[in-house]
Each structure stands twice: as C-alpha cells, then as structure tokens.
Design an enzyme around this catalytic site. Sequence first.
Site, short mmCIF file in Angstrom:
data_model
loop_
_atom_site.label_atom_id
_atom_site.label_comp_id
_atom_site.label_asym_id
_atom_site.label_seq_id
_atom_site.Cartn_x
_atom_site.Cartn_y
_atom_site.Cartn_z
CB CYS A 1 23.41 129.95 -13.57
SG CYS A 1 25.19 130.21 -13.69
CB CYS B 1 26.33 128.99 -16.79
SG CYS B 1 24.89 130.02 -16.98
CE LYS C 1 28.05 126.76 -21.20
NZ LYS C 1 27.09 127.70 -21.67
CE1 TYR D 1 24.72 133.08 -25.58
CE2 TYR D 1 22.67 133.68 -26.68
CZ TYR D 1 23.84 134.05 -26.04
OH TYR D 1 24.12 135.37 -25.84
CD GLU E 1 26.77 127.59 -25.00
OE1 GLU E 1 27.25 128.72 -24.89
OE2 GLU E 1 26.08 127.07 -24.10
CG ASP F 1 16.69 133.65 -17.57
OD1 ASP F 1 17.39 134.69 -17.66
OD2 ASP F 1 17.12 132.51 -17.82
CG HIS G 1 54.12 139.55 -31.18
ND1 HIS G 1 53.28 139.28 -32.23
CD2 HIS G 1 55.32 138.99 -31.47
CE1 HIS G 1 53.94 138.59 -33.14
NE2 HIS G 1 55.18 138.41 -32.71
CD GLU H 1 50.08 140.05 -32.06
OE1 GLU H 1 50.83 141.01 -32.18
OE2 GLU H 1 50.48 138.87 -31.98
P1 NDP Z 1 17.56 130.58 -28.27
O1 NDP Z 1 16.40 131.48 -28.31
O2 NDP Z 1 18.94 131.15 -28.31
O3 NDP Z 1 17.47 129.55 -29.47
C1 NDP Z 1 16.31 128.79 -29.72
C2 NDP Z 1 16.50 128.12 -31.06
O4 NDP Z 1 15.44 127.23 -31.28
C3 NDP Z 1 16.52 129.10 -32.22
O5 NDP Z 1 17.47 128.65 -33.14
C4 NDP Z 1 15.10 128.99 -32.76
O6 NDP Z 1 14.99 129.26 -34.13
C5 NDP Z 1 14.82 127.53 -32.53
N1 NDP Z 1 13.41 127.22 -32.40
C6 NDP Z 1 12.49 127.83 -31.62
N2 NDP Z 1 11.28 127.23 -31.75
C7 NDP Z 1 11.44 126.22 -32.62
C8 NDP Z 1 10.59 125.25 -33.18
N3 NDP Z 1 9.30 125.19 -32.84
N4 NDP Z 1 11.09 124.36 -34.06
C9 NDP Z 1 12.41 124.42 -34.40
N5 NDP Z 1 13.27 125.31 -33.91
C10 NDP Z 1 12.79 126.21 -33.03
O7 NDP Z 1 17.33 129.67 -27.00
P2 NDP Z 1 18.26 128.69 -26.21
O8 NDP Z 1 17.32 127.72 -25.60
O9 NDP Z 1 19.40 128.19 -27.02
O10 NDP Z 1 18.85 129.63 -25.07
C11 NDP Z 1 17.98 130.42 -24.27
C12 NDP Z 1 18.71 131.61 -23.74
O11 NDP Z 1 19.58 131.21 -22.71
C13 NDP Z 1 19.59 132.31 -24.75
O12 NDP Z 1 18.88 133.24 -25.49
C14 NDP Z 1 20.66 132.92 -23.91
O13 NDP Z 1 20.25 134.21 -23.53
C15 NDP Z 1 20.74 132.02 -22.71
N6 NDP Z 1 21.93 131.17 -22.80
C16 NDP Z 1 23.15 131.77 -22.73
C17 NDP Z 1 24.29 131.03 -22.83
C18 NDP Z 1 25.61 131.72 -22.79
O14 NDP Z 1 25.67 132.85 -22.34
N7 NDP Z 1 26.68 131.08 -23.25
C19 NDP Z 1 24.26 129.57 -22.99
C20 NDP Z 1 22.92 129.04 -23.05
C21 NDP Z 1 21.82 129.83 -22.96
P3 NDP Z 1 14.86 130.76 -34.71
O15 NDP Z 1 16.23 131.35 -34.68
O16 NDP Z 1 14.37 130.53 -36.09
O17 NDP Z 1 13.88 131.46 -33.84
#
Ligand code: NDP
Length: 490
Positions: free
Chosen positions: A42, A47, A50, A177, A181, A341, A473, A478
């Site tokens: 983080c 976080c 980022k 995410y 982002e 995690d 407002h 709102e």
């Molecule tokens: P996510 O699980 O959110 O997203 C992973 C993405 O990668 C999905 O779109 C998935 O597709 C795709 N994917 C997975 N494997 C493959 C592959 N082999 N080929 C192509 N695409 C693939 O993970 P992130 O890494 O983005 O984030 C991890 C976690 O970290 C999040 O779940 C969240 O909990 C946390 N996080 C929170 C944030 C916040 O609160 N703002 C910011 C960043 C992270 P599919 O959907 O088809 O599975």
Amino acid sequence: MAFDFDLFVIGGGSGGVRAARTAAATGAKVAVAEESRMGGTCVIRGCVPKKLMVFASEFGAEAALARDYGWSAEPGEFDWKRFQTHLKGELDRLEEVYRSLLKQSDVTIHDSRARVTGPQEVALADGTTVTAKTILVATGGRPVRPDIACSDLGIVSDDIFGLKTLPKSILIIGGGYIACEFACILNGLGVEVTQYYRGAQILRGFDDEARGLVAEAMRERGINLHLGTNIVEMARAEDRWEGPVPTASDAAMSQALKGAASPLARREGGAHRPGEAGPIWVKGTNGQQDVYDQVLFATGRTPNTEGMGLQDVGVKVNRRGAIEVDAYSQTAVPSIYAIGDVTDRIQLTPVAIREGMAFTETVFKNNPTAPDHELVASAVFTQPELGTVGMTEEQAREQEPVEIYCTSFRPMRSAFAGRPDRVLMKLIVSQASQKVLGCQIVAPGAGEMIQLAGIAVKMGATKEDFDRTVAVHPTISEELVTMKTPMRTA
Ligand code: NDP
C-alpha cells in the site's frame, strides 16, 4: 516454555504493522520481519504512490478546464523526473513514519526475510532462529504475469514508480482495478494508452451500468480500449523487425529503438531491468500487431506464500496459494495466524488493518473478534472514479425483488465547459424491507462520496432515511437523496 517473543509478525505492510503495534500496546513483546521496505504494498508500491500519480495525472485536464472557465492557463509539459524525485522523498518519509511508530511501540524490527520453521519458530535470512508464542503471517501478495513467452519484457504495477522515463505508448493487459486505474493515470500524463481486456466489459464484478459508464468515459478521454481481446505473443520489436510490418507509429518505434540497449546486452540472458527492454512487439487475439514502448501486465495478484515453510509445519494453503484461515484469522496450526492479502479474503488495505486489529483483540485481549467483511465500501480510482458499497444491481436481483433508483447526468462543473462527461448515482433497494442494499457512484470524487454513503448503508438505512435527508445543493451527490421514483423494478 519461555519464548523470545509473544508475537512474531512476518510482513511489515499495513496489516502486519497495525497488528504488531496494537499487540505491543497490550504489553506483549513483539517483533516484525520485513524483507523489503516497511509499509508494504500500500505505502511503497500501491495505494499511496498510485493515488499521488492520480493527482498528478488530473492537472492536464484541469488546466484545459480552467481555460473554459476564463483562465489563461496552459497545461505545459509533465516532468516525470521531477514528480518521481518528489514521490521518492514522500515514500521515504512515510516508510520512516512506519518505522518510528513501531519503535515507539517497542516493537523489534528485523530487516530480513523470515520463514516459518516450526509452529512457534521462525528463521531469519542470516540463519538465526527466533521463537514466539504466536506467529502472524502478513506477507501480502505480488503481481503475476500471464504464462506467455517473453512476458518478462513487460512490467507490472510495482515497476511503474521506478521507470526511468515515461513511455510514449503503453499496452495495458487486464480489466481490473489496477489496469483501469493505470490506463487513466498514464493517459492523463500524456502516454498513448491501449488496453486489452479479455472479457466483454472491464471491471468484472462491479455494477454493469457503472462499468459501462467508466468504459465510455475512458474511451472519451482517448484510451484505446479493446474488449474481448488478449495478448497472444510478445517479443522485442527488434527480434520481429523482419516479420510483419507493425501498425504502430514506425517513427515512434525507431526513435525508441535508438534509445534501446545494444543487441549484445539484450542477448545476454535478458539482462534488462523491468521497463528497460526497449520497444515491444505484441500480437493480440484480434490478429492485430503493434509495437509499444511498454507493456503493463495488470493481470491479478498472487499471495506471497512460496518458500515460507508454511505447509511443512501444517499450515493449509489453497489452490490459489492463499493461507486458509477461520473467522478469527487462525490457520490449521493453532499458534499461527494470517491476515491481509496473503489470505485472499478481500484484497484491500483497510480490510487488512481491521483483520490485524481483530487478531489483537482475539489473541492478546481475550476478546474473540471476527473481522467484519460485510458491506465494505471501496473505490476504483479511474477518471471518473467508481465508488461502491453493498450489492450491485445484478447481485441484488438474484437475491430478491428490488427497486432501482438511478440517475445519470452531465455534472455542472464539466457541462459548463461543454464536456460530455456523465456521472451515475444509483441506489439498489429491497422491495420488501425498503433497505438500501447497494449504492453505486461513478463521478469525480466518488471515492470520497462512497465513504459517507457507506456509513448509512452499513447502518441499514432505508430508502426513506435517504429521502428524509435534506439535499446539499448544488452538489452531484445530492441526487442520492432526491431520487423519488424507481427507474425500474426487478
Ligand atoms: P483484478 O483481479 O482486479 O484484475 C485482474 C484482471 O486481469 C482481470 O481483468 C482479469 O480478467 C485479468 N486477467 C487475469 N489473468 C489474465 C490473463 N492470463 N490474461 C489476460 N487477462 C487476465 O486484479 P488487480 O491486479 O487489478 O488488483 C488486485 C486487487 O488489488 C484487486 O482485486 C483489489 O482488491 C486490490 N486493489 C484495490 C485498489 C483500490 O481499492 N482502488 C486498487 C488496486 C488494487 P477477468 O476479469 O476475466 O478474470
């Protein structure tokens, strides 16, 4: 038996540090081992940096907007090096804050990797072993690359903050995410962004209408988003130069090639640092071939359990590599607990912190406390942001008959400047109890809004509670208290 410590925490991220400090506050003798930088994902590579990049990326558009409001502001150039130097200083400061908080709590810090060698024993990288009555594993997770040849040419989110230069063009793989982002951040900083997501719509699991609006906004801002598309092959552009002619800007590529390391250096066992591989040739499932300065894999994260000795002492790890725990974060070995995690419950910093505090209540305050994973609000820091708490419309409809209160409109601030931006405010309400089951917001500042809406939803507010709250407002939010008629029932 006398132990060296009452508690040994492995991992100095948000969860581990909070557990260590709260346990030490009860008078327990506590140690923390961290192999990298104190603060964890983080603070050091997630976080915090980022969000600072989100802020940096918004000023270009703000300057353009300011002109429409009568200012003679010019966006100018973004200076990555200047920002990066400032960012590094800020992260150093925060790491130091974490260290001093631990020191003030009399927690012993080991700047070392640690592995579990017994139910109540830990070995440090220098070979010393330490005993503890309780061990807490809080080692977090790390980004994963898909299993394709040459995937090491690409970078992962950890690498972005240390890039020597900002790429001119980037291909982002994924639709979660991190992918969304960084697509928005880099686009805002002037990078040409292409995003491949293998599914039908980005941000799987979020409310369909909200996902649709975010995707539309990303495209409007110039992100080249390809849905139903994945990467199939990648190589150094140079190695594919004799192959099919890339469709990306050849001029940009040859310029980038000039700056790449020598072919000899490249042949020597992939001797590039992350992000310094030179231009990369990519082929997509859509048959398209292109060349990018960088490829970012945002394809999910995996728990850090490898090489930790966990299974050898009887801790159970699931198929995804996550430590299995009960409601109190206790593993199959009674003296070993795990939070954050590495347990893959909800991968969010505030959740890991709550799990750490519940652990201390349970183990050091004789007050068994299960962390509450219900109705956790969160935000995706895209542009615009997506804030969510509770159920999506799709989840709620599966559960019971619902009323959907929803409005999407052009907010005053950007409408004045003739921008097409839209926002979305949505309440998902139980027909039977009139309870608000979910709130979904797509808007600038949605992260801030959902934190507050989350309190009401967590308290079990009904639609009537929202209705009797007088509007502030003129604001975007709102609308949450002025929607009178359901858009639809389901
Ligand atoms: P996510 O699980 O959110 O997203 C992973 C993405 O990668 C999905 O779109 C998935 O597709 C795709 N994917 C997975 N494997 C493959 C592959 N082999 N080929 C192509 N695409 C693939 O993970 P992130 O890494 O983005 O984030 C991890 C976690 O970290 C999040 O779940 C969240 O909990 C946390 N996080 C929170 C944030 C916040 O609160 N703002 C910011 C960043 C992270 P599919 O959907 O088809 O599975």
